[in-house]
Every structure is written in C-alpha cells, then in structure tokens.
Scaffold this motif. Structure first.
Motif, PDB file in Angstrom:
ATOM      1  N   HIS A   1       0.821  -1.213   0.000  1.00  0.00           N
ATOM      2  CA  HIS A   1       0.000   0.000   0.000  1.00  0.00           C
ATOM      3  C   HIS A   1       0.858   1.267   0.000  1.00  0.00           C
ATOM      4  O   HIS A   1       0.388   2.333   0.353  1.00  0.00           O
TER       5      HIS A   1
ATOM      6  N   LEU B   1     -11.749   6.321   1.726  1.00  0.00           N
ATOM      7  CA  LEU B   1     -10.384   5.992   2.131  1.00  0.00           C
ATOM      8  C   LEU B   1      -9.430   7.054   1.605  1.00  0.00           C
ATOM      9  O   LEU B   1      -9.533   7.479   0.450  1.00  0.00           O
TER      10      LEU B   1
ATOM     11  N   ASP C   1      -5.579   8.469   0.723  1.00  0.00           N
ATOM     12  CA  ASP C   1      -4.184   8.188   0.396  1.00  0.00           C
ATOM     13  C   ASP C   1      -3.418   9.495   0.497  1.00  0.00           C
ATOM     14  O   ASP C   1      -3.924  10.557   0.116  1.00  0.00           O
TER      15      ASP C   1
ATOM     16  N   SER D   1      -1.452   4.510   1.184  1.00  0.00           N
ATOM     17  CA  SER D   1      -2.769   4.395   1.803  1.00  0.00           C
ATOM     18  C   SER D   1      -2.630   4.551   3.308  1.00  0.00           C
ATOM     19  O   SER D   1      -1.709   4.018   3.913  1.00  0.00           O
TER      20      SER D   1
ATOM     21  N   ASP E   1      -3.678  -2.014  -1.311  1.00  0.00           N
ATOM     22  CA  ASP E   1      -4.442  -0.933  -1.945  1.00  0.00           C
ATOM     23  C   ASP E   1      -5.061  -1.395  -3.259  1.00  0.00           C
ATOM     24  O   ASP E   1      -5.640  -0.606  -3.980  1.00  0.00           O
TER      25      ASP E   1
ATOM     26  N   ASN F   1      -2.587   2.912  -5.446  1.00  0.00           N
ATOM     27  CA  ASN F   1      -1.519   3.906  -5.386  1.00  0.00           C
ATOM     28  C   ASN F   1      -0.689   3.912  -6.672  1.00  0.00           C
ATOM     29  O   ASN F   1      -0.252   4.965  -7.125  1.00  0.00           O
TER      30      ASN F   1
END
Length: 176
Positions: free
Chosen positions: A19, A128, A130, A151, A157, A161
C-alpha cells in the motif's frame, strides 16, 4: 451489477499486498505536512499505516511469494519510474503543482524552494484517504520528479496507489 465486484476481486488477486508506492524506492520522498492530518476521520478499531516508507517490509505477491515491498513494486509495477526532464527544476515544480491540481487532489502544502508538494486523495465510494508527496530536484541540466502515494489504512491498496502515480504522470505530460 456483478461486473464491478468481479473486477475488484480480479484486481485484488492480481495485486501484491502492498500500500506504499514510490518512484524512488532507494530514497523515497517523505511525508511531513500531511502528518498532522493522518488521524483525522479514523474510526474506532482502525489502525493507521505508519508514514515511514515500507520498502524493506515483507509482503506477499499475488503468486504467494514473500518479498520486500520495494521488490514487489519493481516486479509488479516496473513502469513506475522517476520523471527526468531537461527543464529547470522551478519550471518542473510549476508543472508538478498544476498536474496535482488537475488530479483534483487536496493540496496540503506546496513549497517551491524545497521542491515539495504534499496532497491527499479520498476515494468516492469508501472515503479511504491516500497521502501523496511529490519531490522535484535538480538532476544534471534538468529536473527529476519523484512521487510517492501511500494508503492510510489497509494491507493492500489493490493497485490504487500505482494508479495514482500512473494517472499523475499522464497529467504531468499534458502540462505545457
């Protein structure tokens, strides 16, 4: 109705359990301005991923093999590299900031003297967040741009990303 969950399942199975993605896995850009924002909106029981780069941390690839996050990134996202351009760093910073704004990211900090931009991106469906950091520095007679996206929550993720970075690099190329 079934297509979206099936596609998400496929992406999850084909993505490494990482992530934190950076175009510079040796000396990744570090977060600073977003650090005070990271715990905002955290629900009970949720655990933040630490802001430090996960490059040396072990993770599993979709093939079940364990390797470092940096090694998995190089294997599964070999196209994610620094942007090297024969333009002055100040001009590249202007382009970088314009591309970040074009992405619709929330710009948290932009420091042309340090060549740093920090931003956040929050997903529409699940909320969510990032964190993104962009670093522009001199490189020979031009400029090098590195970007990192991480993340705040979760083990994987699902390639999100990496997609942030790909979309950003495409936006950057379209800025004159």
């Amino acid at each position: 109705m079934v297509a979206t969950p099936l596609y998400d399942f496929y992406v999850a199975k084909a993505s490494p359990l990482i992530h934190d993605i950076s175009t510079d896995t040796e000396h990744p850009p570090e977060f600073s301005a977003v650090l005070p924002l990271r715990a905002q909106g955290l629900r009970p029981g949720e655990i933040l991923n630490p802001p430090a780069y996960d490059g040396a941390a072990s993770a599993k690839g979709p093939d079940g093999e364990t390797a470092s996050t940096a090694a998995l990134q190089r294997k599964y996202y070999p196209d994610l590299r620094a942007s090297l351009d024969l333009i002055p760093p100040a001009k590249q910073f202007e382009r970088a900031l314009a591309a970040a704004k074009e992405m619709g990211w929330r710009i948290v900090a932009a420091d042309p003297k340090k060549g740093r931009i920090e931003a956040t991106d929050t997903s529409f469906w699940f909320g969510l967040t990032d964190d993104i950091v962009i670093r522009v520095r001199p490189a020979g007679i031009g400029a090098r741009l590195d970007i990192r996206s991480k993340s705040r929550l979760g083990v994987s993720d699902m390639g999100g990303n990496a997609e942030h970075i790909r979309a950003y690099m495409k936006a950057l190329k379209s800025i004159d």
